[in-house]
Write a protein that holds these residues in place. Sequence first.
Motif, mmCIF file in Angstrom:
data_model
loop_
_atom_site.group_PDB
_atom_site.id
_atom_site.type_symbol
_atom_site.label_atom_id
_atom_site.label_comp_id
_atom_site.label_asym_id
_atom_site.label_seq_id
_atom_site.Cartn_x
_atom_site.Cartn_y
_atom_site.Cartn_z
ATOM 1 N N GLN A 167 41.820 41.259 53.788
ATOM 2 C CA GLN A 167 42.067 42.292 52.833
ATOM 3 C C GLN A 167 43.215 41.966 51.808
ATOM 4 O O GLN A 167 42.915 41.854 50.414
ATOM 5 C CB GLN A 167 42.973 43.783 53.457
ATOM 6 C CG GLN A 167 42.915 44.962 52.428
ATOM 7 C CD GLN A 167 41.643 45.293 51.684
ATOM 8 O OE1 GLN A 167 40.514 45.584 52.591
ATOM 9 N NE2 GLN A 167 41.513 45.457 50.628
ATOM 10 N N ASN A 219 42.305 41.696 47.889
ATOM 11 C CA ASN A 219 43.079 42.225 46.916
ATOM 12 C C ASN A 219 43.403 40.828 45.687
ATOM 13 O O ASN A 219 43.527 41.168 44.736
ATOM 14 C CB ASN A 219 44.547 42.575 47.242
ATOM 15 C CG ASN A 219 44.199 43.790 48.238
ATOM 16 O OD1 ASN A 219 43.085 44.668 48.255
ATOM 17 N ND2 ASN A 219 45.262 44.362 49.106
ATOM 18 N N LYS A 234 40.596 40.823 43.556
ATOM 19 C CA LYS A 234 40.473 42.117 42.717
ATOM 20 C C LYS A 234 41.482 41.916 41.732
ATOM 21 O O LYS A 234 41.180 42.400 40.359
ATOM 22 C CB LYS A 234 40.677 43.270 43.413
ATOM 23 C CG LYS A 234 40.799 44.659 42.917
ATOM 24 C CD LYS A 234 41.240 45.613 43.677
ATOM 25 C CE LYS A 234 41.269 47.041 43.006
ATOM 26 N NZ LYS A 234 41.857 48.036 43.985
ATOM 27 N N SER A 280 41.184 42.056 37.297
ATOM 28 C CA SER A 280 41.830 43.263 36.768
ATOM 29 C C SER A 280 41.860 43.426 35.308
ATOM 30 O O SER A 280 42.032 42.013 34.682
ATOM 31 C CB SER A 280 43.124 43.215 37.137
ATOM 32 O OG SER A 280 44.157 44.325 36.633
ATOM 33 N N LYS A 302 49.399 43.671 47.371
ATOM 34 C CA LYS A 302 49.426 44.910 48.203
ATOM 35 C C LYS A 302 49.406 46.208 47.426
ATOM 36 O O LYS A 302 49.125 47.110 47.974
ATOM 37 C CB LYS A 302 50.881 44.967 48.941
ATOM 38 C CG LYS A 302 51.120 43.658 49.750
ATOM 39 C CD LYS A 302 52.681 43.831 50.266
ATOM 40 C CE LYS A 302 53.026 42.723 51.120
ATOM 41 N NZ LYS A 302 54.345 42.778 51.691
ATOM 42 N N ILE A 303 49.589 46.222 46.186
ATOM 43 C CA ILE A 303 49.716 47.333 45.369
ATOM 44 C C ILE A 303 48.301 47.996 45.055
ATOM 45 O O ILE A 303 47.279 47.253 45.247
ATOM 46 C CB ILE A 303 50.402 47.187 44.102
ATOM 47 C CG1 ILE A 303 50.028 45.931 43.199
ATOM 48 C CG2 ILE A 303 52.149 46.861 44.560
ATOM 49 C CD1 ILE A 303 50.881 45.778 42.119
ATOM 50 N N ASP A 304 48.266 49.350 44.803
ATOM 51 C CA ASP A 304 47.056 50.002 44.345
ATOM 52 C C ASP A 304 46.378 49.444 43.142
ATOM 53 O O ASP A 304 45.176 49.579 42.945
ATOM 54 C CB ASP A 304 47.537 51.453 44.212
ATOM 55 C CG ASP A 304 47.979 52.269 45.656
ATOM 56 O OD1 ASP A 304 47.620 51.635 46.599
ATOM 57 O OD2 ASP A 304 48.517 53.179 45.401
ATOM 58 N N VAL A 305 47.109 49.068 42.049
ATOM 59 C CA VAL A 305 46.712 48.597 40.767
ATOM 60 C C VAL A 305 47.144 47.366 40.618
ATOM 61 O O VAL A 305 48.197 47.144 39.834
ATOM 62 C CB VAL A 305 46.844 49.810 39.570
ATOM 63 C CG1 VAL A 305 46.309 49.318 38.440
ATOM 64 C CG2 VAL A 305 46.695 51.105 40.020
ATOM 65 N N SER A 358 52.765 48.023 36.994
ATOM 66 C CA SER A 358 51.807 48.571 37.872
ATOM 67 C C SER A 358 52.081 49.907 38.333
ATOM 68 O O SER A 358 51.082 50.653 38.628
ATOM 69 C CB SER A 358 51.604 47.759 39.034
ATOM 70 O OG SER A 358 50.719 47.991 40.097
ATOM 71 N N LYS A 377 49.689 53.296 38.171
ATOM 72 C CA LYS A 377 49.525 54.312 39.078
ATOM 73 C C LYS A 377 49.955 55.610 38.876
ATOM 74 O O LYS A 377 49.128 56.854 39.202
ATOM 75 C CB LYS A 377 50.324 53.892 40.323
ATOM 76 C CG LYS A 377 50.145 54.735 41.612
ATOM 77 C CD LYS A 377 50.841 54.067 43.019
ATOM 78 C CE LYS A 377 50.503 54.684 43.986
ATOM 79 N NZ LYS A 377 51.360 54.230 45.266
ATOM 80 N N TYR A 378 51.113 55.975 38.245
ATOM 81 C CA TYR A 378 51.610 57.256 38.305
ATOM 82 C C TYR A 378 51.486 57.875 36.636
ATOM 83 O O TYR A 378 51.720 59.058 36.649
ATOM 84 C CB TYR A 378 53.172 57.278 38.449
ATOM 85 C CG TYR A 378 53.263 56.822 39.975
ATOM 86 C CD1 TYR A 378 52.986 57.519 41.121
ATOM 87 C CD2 TYR A 378 53.896 55.630 40.240
ATOM 88 C CE1 TYR A 378 53.288 57.355 42.456
ATOM 89 C CE2 TYR A 378 54.159 55.300 41.577
ATOM 90 C CZ TYR A 378 54.054 56.202 42.592
ATOM 91 O OH TYR A 378 54.222 55.715 43.899
ATOM 92 N N SER A 388 59.820 54.107 42.487
ATOM 93 C CA SER A 388 58.886 53.550 43.517
ATOM 94 C C SER A 388 59.332 51.993 43.514
ATOM 95 O O SER A 388 58.936 51.386 44.467
ATOM 96 C CB SER A 388 57.637 53.792 43.299
ATOM 97 O OG SER A 388 57.017 52.986 41.940
#
Length: 275
Positions: free
Chosen positions: A80, A84, A87, A91, A126-129, A247, A251-252, A261
């Motif tokens: 994974q 990532n 990925k 981006s 590791k992060i979402d975006v 990042s 996300k937010y 965060s």
Amino acid sequence: MEIFDLFGDDIITEHQNEKNKQLKSEKQQIKNELHRQKVVQKKKEKKKKIKQQKQEIIQTLETQEQKNDFVHQFKGLRNQKKENGMKALQSPFRIIIDCGFEDNMSDKEQRSLARQLSELYTENRKIDVPLKIYVTNIYPILHKYLEQYNYKQWQLVSEERLFTDIEEFQQANIVYLSPDGEEELQEIKEDEVYVIGGLVDRVIIKNATLNRSRQLGVRSAKLPIGQFIKKNYKKCLNVSTAALMISGWLKYKDWSKAFDSIVPQKFKEQEANEQ
């Protein structure tokens, strides 16, 4: 004799200075080698610890099926991270770490920069975006320290060139992030490229990144974090934290939530101070 009286002291002083420089260089080489060995040893210890923890967990499982499932999940996590990393390379959100501050940093600060870049790379997987990271202006000393982290295997773009010399960015909308910038960055846009100065300065160098942006002729802006940071702390973040703030906003869509965060608690404005 008279000539020696006139120039003898200068010759002796020059000789002593050269000797001192050589001793200093030798001491620095020894110090650098000890640091390299320390980094390598930490990696070995971490790898050994993970392997030991893996074996301990396997021993607690009762059936072979449970053990096989755990091993499969363990390998899946490693895969994974690789996925990532791929990925991140795809981006649309791009950041540049401009390492053009060699003359402004001590040897210790340059080692710290290499460590921060390693931390950023690890966290970005590791992060979402995730962000597409470019590390530019890599000079020989930094290259040496980055090699301790096997950076050539990282899934990012590394360059010895200045980012303005890279064709991809010559027509791009560049925003150089600087704590001394007058404009506050309101949002992160896909059609903009954000530059973070690869500068570690224990004693803050005023306007270092702002002057750099002006020198390169690109727009500058600051992250809107002043209201969130305790009054007795500097209003600038280290390289990895500044990048992860971008990042966090993606996300937010909220700087306050991104700050909460990402940024360590010690920097945050306490509720008592806000009242």
